[in-house]
Structures are given as structure tokens and as C-alpha cells.
Design an enzyme around this catalytic site. Sequence first.
Site, PDB file in Angstrom:
ATOM      1  CD  GLU A 182      25.273  44.398  29.604  1.00  0.00           C
ATOM      2  OE1 GLU A 182      24.053  44.241  29.541  1.00  0.00           O
ATOM      3  OE2 GLU A 182      25.839  44.302  30.580  1.00  0.00           O
TER       4      GLU A 182
ATOM      5  CD  GLU B 154      28.543  39.905  30.976  1.00  0.00           C
ATOM      6  OE1 GLU B 154      29.121  39.239  30.179  1.00  0.00           O
ATOM      7  OE2 GLU B 154      28.027  40.948  31.017  1.00  0.00           O
TER       8      GLU B 154
HETATM    9  C1  1HE Z   1      37.843  44.547  38.805  1.00  0.00           C
HETATM   10  C2  1HE Z   1      37.126  44.403  37.271  1.00  0.00           C
HETATM   11  C3  1HE Z   1      35.817  44.101  37.629  1.00  0.00           C
HETATM   12  C4  1HE Z   1      39.361  44.509  37.117  1.00  0.00           C
HETATM   13  N1  1HE Z   1      35.326  44.725  38.857  1.00  0.00           N
HETATM   14  N2  1HE Z   1      37.097  44.893  39.743  1.00  0.00           N
HETATM   15  N3  1HE Z   1      33.890  41.824  34.032  1.00  0.00           N
HETATM   16  C5  1HE Z   1      34.716  40.890  34.175  1.00  0.00           C
HETATM   17  O1  1HE Z   1      34.582  39.569  34.387  1.00  0.00           O
HETATM   18  C6  1HE Z   1      35.927  41.188  33.782  1.00  0.00           C
HETATM   19  C7  1HE Z   1      36.993  41.178  34.893  1.00  0.00           C
HETATM   20  N4  1HE Z   1      38.316  41.756  34.572  1.00  0.00           N
HETATM   21  C8  1HE Z   1      39.366  41.132  33.735  1.00  0.00           C
HETATM   22  O2  1HE Z   1      39.109  40.210  33.117  1.00  0.00           O
HETATM   23  C9  1HE Z   1      40.552  42.096  33.525  1.00  0.00           C
HETATM   24  O3  1HE Z   1      40.594  42.471  34.830  1.00  0.00           O
HETATM   25  C10 1HE Z   1      40.753  42.902  32.402  1.00  0.00           C
HETATM   26  C11 1HE Z   1      41.164  41.745  31.358  1.00  0.00           C
HETATM   27  C12 1HE Z   1      39.713  43.759  32.156  1.00  0.00           C
HETATM   28  C13 1HE Z   1      42.357  43.594  32.651  1.00  0.00           C
HETATM   29  O4  1HE Z   1      43.284  42.680  32.952  1.00  0.00           O
HETATM   30  P1  1HE Z   1      44.488  43.335  33.590  1.00  0.00           P
HETATM   31  O5  1HE Z   1      45.402  42.277  33.873  1.00  0.00           O
HETATM   32  O6  1HE Z   1      44.889  44.491  33.103  1.00  0.00           O
HETATM   33  O7  1HE Z   1      43.911  43.899  35.137  1.00  0.00           O
HETATM   34  P2  1HE Z   1      43.811  43.181  36.536  1.00  0.00           P
HETATM   35  O8  1HE Z   1      44.764  42.823  37.196  1.00  0.00           O
HETATM   36  O9  1HE Z   1      42.822  41.847  36.249  1.00  0.00           O
HETATM   37  O10 1HE Z   1      43.028  44.100  37.284  1.00  0.00           O
HETATM   38  C14 1HE Z   1      43.401  45.177  37.954  1.00  0.00           C
HETATM   39  C15 1HE Z   1      42.592  45.698  39.016  1.00  0.00           C
HETATM   40  O11 1HE Z   1      41.278  45.862  38.690  1.00  0.00           O
HETATM   41  C16 1HE Z   1      42.298  44.659  39.810  1.00  0.00           C
HETATM   42  O12 1HE Z   1      42.315  44.863  41.282  1.00  0.00           O
HETATM   43  P3  1HE Z   1      43.322  45.110  42.139  1.00  0.00           P
HETATM   44  O13 1HE Z   1      42.743  45.836  43.595  1.00  0.00           O
HETATM   45  O14 1HE Z   1      43.593  43.657  42.675  1.00  0.00           O
HETATM   46  O15 1HE Z   1      44.467  45.801  41.597  1.00  0.00           O
HETATM   47  C17 1HE Z   1      40.854  44.051  39.402  1.00  0.00           C
HETATM   48  O16 1HE Z   1      40.321  43.069  40.963  1.00  0.00           O
HETATM   49  C18 1HE Z   1      40.172  45.144  39.115  1.00  0.00           C
HETATM   50  N5  1HE Z   1      39.238  44.701  38.460  1.00  0.00           N
HETATM   51  N6  1HE Z   1      38.093  44.189  36.473  1.00  0.00           N
HETATM   52  C19 1HE Z   1      36.086  44.670  39.903  1.00  0.00           C
HETATM   53  N7  1HE Z   1      34.978  43.989  36.622  1.00  0.00           N
HETATM   54  C20 1HE Z   1      25.345  45.272  34.207  1.00  0.00           C
HETATM   55  S1  1HE Z   1      25.422  43.693  34.325  1.00  0.00           S
HETATM   56  C21 1HE Z   1      27.180  43.457  33.595  1.00  0.00           C
HETATM   57  C22 1HE Z   1      27.746  42.264  34.123  1.00  0.00           C
HETATM   58  C23 1HE Z   1      29.216  42.297  33.991  1.00  0.00           C
HETATM   59  O17 1HE Z   1      29.891  43.117  33.479  1.00  0.00           O
HETATM   60  S2  1HE Z   1      29.965  40.830  34.352  1.00  0.00           S
HETATM   61  C24 1HE Z   1      31.644  40.850  33.640  1.00  0.00           C
HETATM   62  C25 1HE Z   1      32.412  41.767  34.802  1.00  0.00           C
END
Ligand code: 1HE
Length: 257
Positions: A111, A131
Site C-alpha cells: 500500500e 491480509e
Molecule cells: C513482523 C512483521 C509484521 C515481520 N508485523 N512483526 N504483513 C504480513 O502478514 C507479513 C508478515 N511477515 C512475513 O511474512 C515475513 O516476516 C517476511 C516475508 C516479510 C520476512 O520473512 P523473514 O523470514 O525475513 O523474517 P521473519 O523471521 O518472519 O521476521 C523477523 C521479525 O520481524 C520477527 O520478529 P522476531 O521478534 O521474532 O524476530 C517477525 O515477527 C517480525 N515481523 N513482519 C510485526 N508485519 C493498513 S492495513 C495493512 C494490513 C497489513 O499490512 S496485513 C499484512 C501484514
Amino acid sequence: MTSPDIHLDIRGAVAVVRLTRPSKRNALSDSLVLALRHIFETLPATVGAAVLAGEGDHFCAGLDLSELKDRDAGQGLLHSRMWHSALECVQYGPVPVIAALHGAVVGGGLELASACHIRVADESTFYALPEGSRGIFVGGGGAVRIPKLIGAARMTDMMLTGRVYNAQDGERAGFAQYLVPAGTALDKALELAERVAQNAPLTNYALTHALPRIAEQPGDHGYLTEALMAAIAQSAPEAKERVKAFLDGRANKVKPS
Ligand code: 1HE
């Protein structure tokens, strides 16, 4: 309003805005969204173009999901509107914004990228709207902006099925205007921004503020708005000087690419 998760560098006429929260994949917390808004609201008048990039392996993982859990419906509504107003500051701010994309450009990250005027993606880029699988909906203007890039049918498919577009397919679908080798998106975005910053400011204003509105107007309204914008742009002294420079043989010619 500042945040350690976002940084602004001014490099001549180009503002470089970097999401600096790589440990959380540049997930957009409320404080980060508000700081982003503040940066685009307060860019110095000397800036003619901006680049938006993310640090680490990914551009942006979207909404900070850890902040989603305690929100009721009313808070959710206001939260989405807060995103709208911040991303409007990017799209309808003072200068064109060029996004340098790599890695994940997902959810609210997509977005955000969609609110920029040019998207340069490197070969590591992938696009998704998780989402759908998280039981939520887009809330940062994606329902308005993303169909304009790729069409409502592709967006529907992405959200219903979790489809992920890679960099090549994403460029073909319309997410990005430029596809570049891995690791070079920021350089390409900076190169483009330097060029954009040299345009007459009124031309850039017409493209960022008038064109998207004209495209939404009924044709006969659009023609009139276009004519008004054209008249204003060409009456500026800078436009007259640029045209004269060409006629005097002092300006560049258009060359085949
Ligand atoms: C996060 C977030 C997040 C990572 N919010 N903490 N977005 C999503 O559903 C995408 C969610 N994220 C992923 O699918 C993956 O993290 C990635 C593909 C982006 C990257 O993968 P990777 O293997 O490099 O990283 P990871 O091990 O998954 O994440 C590293 C850390 O970042 C981990 O935290 P940690 O404390 O365990 O190290 C994750 O929890 C954190 N992290 N993404 C919070 N999104 C205005 S409305 C919009 C609505 C949306 O955007 S919904 C989609 C949200």
C-alpha cells in the site's frame, strides 16, 4: 514527530527517506506511520524529488501485526483513516516520490509503495497481500490504489488465494515501472530522482496532483482540468525559458533509448 525507525537524508535536491527497522522487516507501527507523514509534510522547499527505501533484506512487511490485537471496530476505523492521511501526504505531498523496492513488498508495504509515483523493483522483490489469510482487509488505501496498478481482478486473486508475484511477473502485472538487477534499486531510484528534481516544479505538481484527479474525472471534466493545468504550467516563466532554450538549440533533444 520523529521515530528511530525512519530516517531522512537530504542529498542536494533529493530527499532520501529510509525505513530503518530491519529487525522487524520494516513493519509499520503507528509511530512509524506518523513519522512518515511528518517527514513528507515538512520536506524542505529545496527538495525536488524523494526516494523511499527500506533497510535490510526487505522493503516493508506491512502493518505491524503486534499492534493489531487490541483494537475495536471504532479504533480500527480511525486507524485506517490515519494510514490514509499519512499515505496521502506521500502521494499528494510537495514532490514526486520514487520507491526503491526489494524483498518483501507486502500488505501495508505494498500500500505504501502504491502511494509513490514511480516504483523501481530489483530482482529480489516479491509482492503479496497476506491480509486475506490473516482474516483482515487492506486499510492503507490499497483498495483504491492497487487496482489502479494491476486491476481489481489481480488484487482479488492475490487476497483470495494468497498469490505471491515475483519481481518479473510483478513488473509485467504493473506493480513497478522499472525492474533492475538485485541490489541496484536504490541507485536507479536516486538516478531517476535526480532527473525528476530538474523538471519545472509546476510540471511535477501537474503530474502528482492534477493527473491522478483528471484520470478520475468524467472525460469532459478532465479535458477542462487538463486545459487549465496546461495553461498554468506553460505560463510560468520557467516554461517559457525552457522552450526558448530548445528553440535556440541550447536544450537536449529527445533521443531513442
Ligand atoms: C513482523 C512483521 C509484521 C515481520 N508485523 N512483526 N504483513 C504480513 O502478514 C507479513 C508478515 N511477515 C512475513 O511474512 C515475513 O516476516 C517476511 C516475508 C516479510 C520476512 O520473512 P523473514 O523470514 O525475513 O523474517 P521473519 O523471521 O518472519 O521476521 C523477523 C521479525 O520481524 C520477527 O520478529 P522476531 O521478534 O521474532 O524476530 C517477525 O515477527 C517480525 N515481523 N513482519 C510485526 N508485519 C493498513 S492495513 C495493512 C494490513 C497489513 O499490512 S496485513 C499484512 C501484514
